[in-house]
Every structure is written in C-alpha cells, then in structure tokens.
Enzyme design. Sequence first.
Site, PDB file in Angstrom:
ATOM      1  N   SER A 129       3.911   0.059  -0.276  1.00 54.76           N
ATOM      2  CA  SER A 129       2.832  -0.923  -0.293  1.00 54.76           C
ATOM      3  C   SER A 129       1.795  -0.552   0.751  1.00 54.76           C
ATOM      4  CB  SER A 129       3.380  -2.324   0.009  1.00 54.76           C
ATOM      5  OG  SER A 129       2.323  -3.253   0.196  1.00 54.76           O
ATOM      6  N   TYR A 142       7.919  -8.027   5.692  1.00 52.17           N
ATOM      7  CA  TYR A 142       7.736  -7.297   4.431  1.00 52.17           C
ATOM      8  C   TYR A 142       7.009  -5.985   4.695  1.00 52.17           C
ATOM      9  CZ  TYR A 142       5.699  -5.849   0.007  1.00 52.17           C
ATOM     10  OH  TYR A 142       5.298  -5.103  -1.074  1.00 52.17           O
TER      11      TYR A 142
END
Length: 233
Positions: A129, A142
Amino acid sequence: MEKVALITGGARGIGRAIVEDLSRDHRVVFTWLSTEPDNSLVGDDLLAIQSDLTEAGQAEKVVDQVIDRFGQVDVIVNNAGLVRSTPKEDFRAEEHRAMLDLNLLAPAALLAAALPHLKRGASLVNISSMNAVLPPKDAVTYGASKAALNLWTRGMAKELGPSGIRVNAIAPGAINIPEAPRPEELTALFVKDTALGRAGTPEDIAKVVRFLASDAAGFVTGEVLGVTGGYRL
C-alpha cells in the site's frame, strides 16, 4: 505447461481482478474467508479454498490442496489484507495484532509452506500500500504492517535470489473497489492529488501483477512498485 498461481483473498476487489486476469492462461487457486465466490469463479482450472490464513496450520493446508489439485505452484500473490482503525487514544492490542497477523505473518507462513514446491523461475507478488510511506490518520499500524511487508519483500528477494525465485510488491494508490466504493467526496480528494486525474481500478493492479509474475519481469526482484497514477507527485 500452464503455470499455477495461488492468490489470497481472491473473491472480491483487487484479488478478484487478479484471479480473472491470471485465469486466462494460468491454473488458479484462490483463498477466501467471508466473501463466498460466485459461480463465475469456478471451473476445471479454478479452485476456491475457504481459509483463515492467520490460523496456525492453514498455510500448509492451502498449499497441500494446491499441490493435490495441480501438482505445482509457480506464482503466489499475497493479496489478502486487513485495515482497521487504531486511534492512539484507544489501544486495543487485538486490533493491531489482527493486521500484523494477516498483512505480514500470513505471507511468511505461506512462503514457508510453499517453499519446498517452488522451483527456479517462481515468483511472489505482495500487495502492499502507499500507506507504507504515507501513514494514514488513525490507522498507523496498518501502514506499519505494510511497511514491514515491503521490508520482508526485499529481504526475501535477497534470500531467494540464488534459487531463482523472485519477490516483488505492488503499492496501489487510490483504487475504487466496486463492492466497497469510497464516498464521492473522498474519491474526489484522491483524484485531485493524482497526476493522471482518476482513481485506479482493480484491473490496473491485476495487469501489473501479471507483469511481475511473468518471465517478462525475469530480472526484477526486491522492488516495491507504486501503481498510484502519480499520487502526490
């Protein structure tokens, strides 16, 4: 002989697009947890396995089923992931551990289980990501889990390189998932900061997975490739 690809989290979103793309010329196995695949994701060269890859022993069971069905595994795409809000004011260890378990440890477990079956020319592609370098507000763990995945990608590329096994990652930008669309105003904010002036699609990511998994990327390893449309250039 067709290659065999194993994709985690393949029933929806980016994972589904990867399954649909690779199944054109690969035999494909994909895992799912809560989203049961529909009838379009079935066939002689497609196998769906329900599995929680954070549970002990599940990686070995999945790989065993791949080998039992197709006799080999050539491509592994670690797509299954989890994002949860972890505001600094409310620390709940189980929320942090859940993301680390799926986003980092599950790929490591799957590699360990598959390693005896991986031959020279095999390829791993990890879906990371842009939040690995752009930490998201109230979800920093995250981003940290994806940053750890990026380092793991480079480390495994170094360790597996002498065996001819490549390991790369893709860091998607703002991708519109049909099953879980962002609010229009949030999408507009992402698009405003994206050089190409649009949000990405799952198919944009699947095409890059195809490249990294193919022999065309035979001299590419240890890379984290941003597929962001030029977000925040």
